[in-house]
Design a protein around this motif. Structure first.
Motif, PDB file in Angstrom:
ATOM      1  N   UNK A  45       0.969  -1.166   0.019  1.00  0.00           N
ATOM      2  CA  UNK A  45      -0.093  -0.051   0.103  1.00  0.00           C
ATOM      3  C   UNK A  45       0.856   1.307  -0.144  1.00  0.00           C
ATOM      4  N   UNK A  46       0.373   2.050  -0.769  1.00  0.00           N
ATOM      5  CA  UNK A  46       1.167   3.666  -0.570  1.00  0.00           C
ATOM      6  C   UNK A  46       1.050   4.215   0.578  1.00  0.00           C
ATOM      7  N   UNK A  47       2.094   5.171   0.943  1.00  0.00           N
ATOM      8  CA  UNK A  47       2.341   5.913   2.026  1.00  0.00           C
ATOM      9  C   UNK A  47       0.974   7.135   1.798  1.00  0.00           C
ATOM     10  N   UNK A  48       0.222   7.469   2.759  1.00  0.00           N
ATOM     11  CA  UNK A  48      -0.651   8.664   2.943  1.00  0.00           C
ATOM     12  C   UNK A  48       0.021   9.674   2.927  1.00  0.00           C
ATOM     13  N   UNK A  49       0.104  10.661   2.115  1.00  0.00           N
ATOM     14  CA  UNK A  49       0.798  11.942   2.137  1.00  0.00           C
ATOM     15  C   UNK A  49      -0.334  12.988   2.494  1.00  0.00           C
ATOM     16  N   UNK A  50      -0.100  13.513   3.780  1.00  0.00           N
ATOM     17  CA  UNK A  50      -0.962  14.899   4.081  1.00  0.00           C
ATOM     18  C   UNK A  50      -0.224  15.962   4.354  1.00  0.00           C
ATOM     19  N   UNK A  51      -1.022  17.122   3.827  1.00  0.00           N
ATOM     20  CA  UNK A  51      -0.470  18.586   4.290  1.00  0.00           C
ATOM     21  C   UNK A  51      -1.442  19.210   4.745  1.00  0.00           C
ATOM     22  N   UNK A  52      -0.923  20.186   5.627  1.00  0.00           N
ATOM     23  CA  UNK A  52      -1.677  21.067   6.381  1.00  0.00           C
ATOM     24  C   UNK A  52      -0.820  22.410   6.583  1.00  0.00           C
ATOM     25  N   UNK A  53      -1.659  23.434   6.884  1.00  0.00           N
ATOM     26  CA  UNK A  53      -1.384  25.105   7.053  1.00  0.00           C
ATOM     27  C   UNK A  53      -1.575  25.528   8.181  1.00  0.00           C
ATOM     28  N   UNK A  54      -1.134  26.156   9.006  1.00  0.00           N
ATOM     29  CA  UNK A  54      -1.683  26.715  10.440  1.00  0.00           C
ATOM     30  C   UNK A  54      -1.091  27.942  10.740  1.00  0.00           C
ATOM     31  N   UNK A  55      -1.726  28.812  11.484  1.00  0.00           N
ATOM     32  CA  UNK A  55      -1.147  29.980  12.131  1.00  0.00           C
ATOM     33  C   UNK A  55      -0.749  29.871  13.425  1.00  0.00           C
ATOM     34  N   UNK A  56      -1.173  28.807  14.167  1.00  0.00           N
ATOM     35  CA  UNK A  56      -0.809  28.295  15.510  1.00  0.00           C
ATOM     36  C   UNK A  56       0.505  28.282  15.681  1.00  0.00           C
ATOM     37  N   UNK A  57       1.063  28.426  16.881  1.00  0.00           N
ATOM     38  CA  UNK A  57       2.522  28.406  17.295  1.00  0.00           C
ATOM     39  C   UNK A  57       2.935  26.962  17.008  1.00  0.00           C
ATOM     40  N   UNK A  58       4.279  26.854  16.488  1.00  0.00           N
ATOM     41  CA  UNK A  58       4.615  25.598  15.845  1.00  0.00           C
ATOM     42  C   UNK A  58       4.743  24.493  17.007  1.00  0.00           C
ATOM     43  N   UNK A  59       5.320  24.634  18.232  1.00  0.00           N
ATOM     44  CA  UNK A  59       5.446  23.575  19.258  1.00  0.00           C
ATOM     45  C   UNK A  59       3.704  23.406  19.782  1.00  0.00           C
ATOM     46  N   UNK A  60       3.152  24.064  19.855  1.00  0.00           N
ATOM     47  CA  UNK A  60       1.536  23.846  20.270  1.00  0.00           C
ATOM     48  C   UNK A  60       1.039  22.986  19.230  1.00  0.00           C
ATOM     49  N   UNK A  61       1.375  23.300  17.825  1.00  0.00           N
ATOM     50  CA  UNK A  61       0.555  22.585  16.899  1.00  0.00           C
ATOM     51  C   UNK A  61       1.165  21.262  16.636  1.00  0.00           C
ATOM     52  N   UNK A  62       2.474  20.977  16.686  1.00  0.00           N
ATOM     53  CA  UNK A  62       3.092  19.856  16.713  1.00  0.00           C
ATOM     54  C   UNK A  62       2.660  19.041  17.840  1.00  0.00           C
ATOM     55  N   UNK A  63       2.710  19.352  19.021  1.00  0.00           N
ATOM     56  CA  UNK A  63       2.087  18.702  20.163  1.00  0.00           C
ATOM     57  C   UNK A  63       0.851  18.014  19.975  1.00  0.00           C
ATOM     58  N   UNK A  64      -0.103  18.920  19.231  1.00  0.00           N
ATOM     59  CA  UNK A  64      -1.493  18.716  18.923  1.00  0.00           C
ATOM     60  C   UNK A  64      -1.617  17.480  18.151  1.00  0.00           C
ATOM     61  N   UNK A  65      -0.557  17.574  16.983  1.00  0.00           N
ATOM     62  CA  UNK A  65      -0.572  16.363  16.193  1.00  0.00           C
ATOM     63  C   UNK A  65      -0.106  15.218  16.781  1.00  0.00           C
ATOM     64  N   UNK A  66       0.891  15.240  17.445  1.00  0.00           N
ATOM     65  CA  UNK A  66       1.396  13.969  18.304  1.00  0.00           C
ATOM     66  C   UNK A  66       0.151  13.479  19.090  1.00  0.00           C
ATOM     67  N   UNK A 125       2.872  23.116   7.657  1.00  0.00           N
ATOM     68  CA  UNK A 125       3.636  24.516   7.281  1.00  0.00           C
ATOM     69  C   UNK A 125       2.905  25.556   8.283  1.00  0.00           C
ATOM     70  N   UNK A 126       3.866  26.494   8.728  1.00  0.00           N
ATOM     71  CA  UNK A 126       3.460  27.629   9.943  1.00  0.00           C
ATOM     72  C   UNK A 126       3.334  28.742   9.162  1.00  0.00           C
ATOM     73  N   UNK A 127       2.559  29.471   9.191  1.00  0.00           N
ATOM     74  CA  UNK A 127       2.333  30.880   8.590  1.00  0.00           C
ATOM     75  C   UNK A 127       2.525  31.959   9.714  1.00  0.00           C
TER      76      UNK A 127
END
Length: 108
Positions: free
Chosen positions: A1-22, A91-93
């Motif tokens: 099976x192929x790897x699922x490739x997701x992309x996202x953009x956010x204005x949230x602070x990067x550490x908080x956004x990364x922790x949220x994903x984890x 990606x962080x804006x």
């Protein structure tokens, strides 16, 4: 099976956004395999999730403030308990300057 490739953009602070994903990946029964941080502009997160959890992942990330694109490589799920690998390019804006990191000199 192929790897699922997701992309996202956010204005949230990067550490908080990364922790949220984890936390979201862990809550859905998956785990983080690897993370690459490209300054404070982008993270690429490699993860493994049950195949049936990707819809809930995209929905949870969108509800949490990440603008998700249409997943690539999701295709036919098959057995929803089968583990699937995925990547998320986050990606962080912001108006912050680029991060500068000290690179230690290595004798050589």
């Amino acid at each position: 099976m192929a790897i699922v490739m997701l992309t996202a953009v956010t204005r949230f602070e990067r550490k908080a956004a990364t922790s949220f994903v984890f936390d979201t990946v862990n809550r859905l029964g998956g785990w983080i395999d690897d993370v690459h941080m490209y300054s404070n502009l982008m993270n690429t997160i490699r993860m493994t999730l049950p195949a049936g959890a990707f819809g809930a992942l995209v929905e949870a990330l969108e509800e949490g403030g990440l603008s998700m694109s249409t997943p690539e490589g999701l295709g036919e799920v098959g057995d929803p308990q089968t583990e699937r690998m995925a990547t998320l390019q986050l990606t962080f804006i912001h108006d912050e300057p680029d991060l500068k990191r000290e690179v230690p000199q290595v004798p050589g």
